[in-house]
Design a protein around this motif. Structure first.
Motif, short mmCIF file in Angstrom:
data_model
loop_
_atom_site.label_atom_id
_atom_site.label_comp_id
_atom_site.label_asym_id
_atom_site.label_seq_id
_atom_site.Cartn_x
_atom_site.Cartn_y
_atom_site.Cartn_z
N UNK A 193 0.86 -1.18 0.00
CA UNK A 193 0.00 0.00 0.00
C UNK A 193 0.90 1.23 0.00
N UNK A 194 0.61 2.18 -0.89
CA UNK A 194 1.43 3.37 -0.99
C UNK A 194 0.64 4.65 -0.82
N UNK A 195 1.31 5.64 -0.26
CA UNK A 195 0.76 6.99 -0.13
C UNK A 195 1.76 7.96 -0.74
N UNK A 196 1.27 9.07 -1.20
CA UNK A 196 2.12 10.18 -1.61
C UNK A 196 1.71 11.37 -0.76
N UNK A 197 2.69 12.00 -0.13
CA UNK A 197 2.42 13.22 0.64
C UNK A 197 3.28 14.34 0.07
N UNK B 138 -3.27 4.49 -4.92
CA UNK B 138 -4.69 4.84 -5.03
C UNK B 138 -4.79 6.37 -5.03
N UNK B 139 -5.52 6.96 -5.96
CA UNK B 139 -5.65 8.43 -5.97
C UNK B 139 -6.10 9.01 -4.62
N UNK B 140 -6.88 8.24 -3.87
CA UNK B 140 -7.31 8.70 -2.54
C UNK B 140 -6.14 8.79 -1.57
N UNK B 141 -5.02 8.14 -1.89
CA UNK B 141 -3.85 8.15 -1.02
C UNK B 141 -2.82 9.20 -1.42
N UNK B 142 -3.21 10.09 -2.33
CA UNK B 142 -2.33 11.21 -2.69
C UNK B 142 -2.81 12.43 -1.92
N UNK B 143 -1.97 12.94 -1.04
CA UNK B 143 -2.35 14.07 -0.20
C UNK B 143 -1.38 15.21 -0.43
N UNK B 144 -1.92 16.40 -0.50
CA UNK B 144 -1.08 17.57 -0.66
C UNK B 144 -1.67 18.75 0.09
N UNK C 109 -2.48 15.85 9.50
CA UNK C 109 -3.09 15.32 10.73
C UNK C 109 -3.98 14.12 10.41
N UNK C 110 -4.79 14.25 9.36
CA UNK C 110 -5.67 13.16 8.95
C UNK C 110 -4.85 11.94 8.53
N UNK C 111 -3.79 12.16 7.82
CA UNK C 111 -2.93 11.07 7.37
C UNK C 111 -2.32 10.34 8.57
N UNK C 112 -1.86 11.08 9.56
CA UNK C 112 -1.32 10.46 10.78
C UNK C 112 -2.38 9.62 11.49
N UNK C 113 -3.62 10.13 11.54
CA UNK C 113 -4.70 9.34 12.17
C UNK C 113 -4.94 8.04 11.40
N UNK C 114 -4.94 8.12 10.07
CA UNK C 114 -5.12 6.91 9.26
C UNK C 114 -4.01 5.90 9.54
N UNK D 181 9.12 13.42 16.76
CA UNK D 181 9.04 12.12 17.42
C UNK D 181 7.68 11.47 17.22
N UNK D 182 6.63 12.27 17.29
CA UNK D 182 5.27 11.74 17.07
C UNK D 182 5.14 11.17 15.66
N UNK D 183 5.63 11.90 14.68
CA UNK D 183 5.57 11.44 13.29
C UNK D 183 6.41 10.17 13.13
#
Length: 185
Positions: free
Chosen positions: A2-6, A39-45, A60-65, A94-96
């Motif tokens: 599973x991949x994300x782009x930030x 997945x296009x839903x996993x591209x966040x900017x 913040x939303x990405x960290x929660x996911x 550190x949290x990240x």
């Protein structure tokens, strides 16, 4: 896998969309070469300083996911550089970092992979994070010093005159804009 782009730009600029698009295309091409579907839903900017997480709702939303992911599975986050994730204070970095470790994520940048489960790569990630934080603080000092000098010299801090005026190269200062100034008055 599973991949994300930030993607994150620090400041709003006129060409921010072009820069984000260019980075997105580069990271999508990198993921394709790696054989990782995104997945296009996993591209966040977003546009926001890496100075703190609270001003970055997308991240913040990405960290929660990532926090809600069950252990196991192969996961990877693509970003232009690891400091795009956070250049904030040590507790936020550190949290990240802990979230990435718990989620079992690899960090993939154009220059390579970071596996924070490996003690050597974790150390390098922490050192690079500290250096990025240091550069952020130095940058803020340089900007403040430049603004102070511009104010003393009577120059515009924003680089452009206020609405209703235009910059005159002949005079070296703002002058009334022929069409806008009457509206301003």
């Amino acid at each position: 896998m599973i991949g994300w782009i930030y993607l994150r730009k620090s400041r709003a600029e006129e060409d921010e969309e072009a820069a984000l698009w260019k980075h997105r295309q580069g990271l999508l091409a990198l993921a394709e070469r790696d054989g990782v579907p995104i997945d296009p839903a996993n591209i966040r900017e977003e546009v926001g300083s890496g100075d703190n997480i609270r001003s970055r709702p997308v991240f913040q939303q990405l960290l929660r996911e990532w926090d809600e992911l069950k252990p196991g599975g192969k996961r990877i986050v693509y970003c232009m550089d690891a400091d795009r994730l956070s250049r904030g204070v040590l507790t936020e970095r550190g949290q990240v970092q802990e979230t990435i470790i718990r989620a079992g994520l690899l960090i993939r940048t154009p220059s390579g992979y970071s596996n924070l489960h490996d003690p050597d790569q974790l150390l390098l990630h922490e050192v690079k994070g500290s250096l990025a934080r240091h550069e952020l603080l130095r940058y803020k000092e340089r900007v403040e010093r430049a603004r102070t000098e511009m104010t003393r010299a009577g120059k515009l801090q924003t680089g452009r005159p206020p609405w209703g005026y235009r910059w005159s190269k002949d005079v070296g200062q703002p002058i009334p804009h022929p069409e806008r100034f009457p509206l301003l008055v």
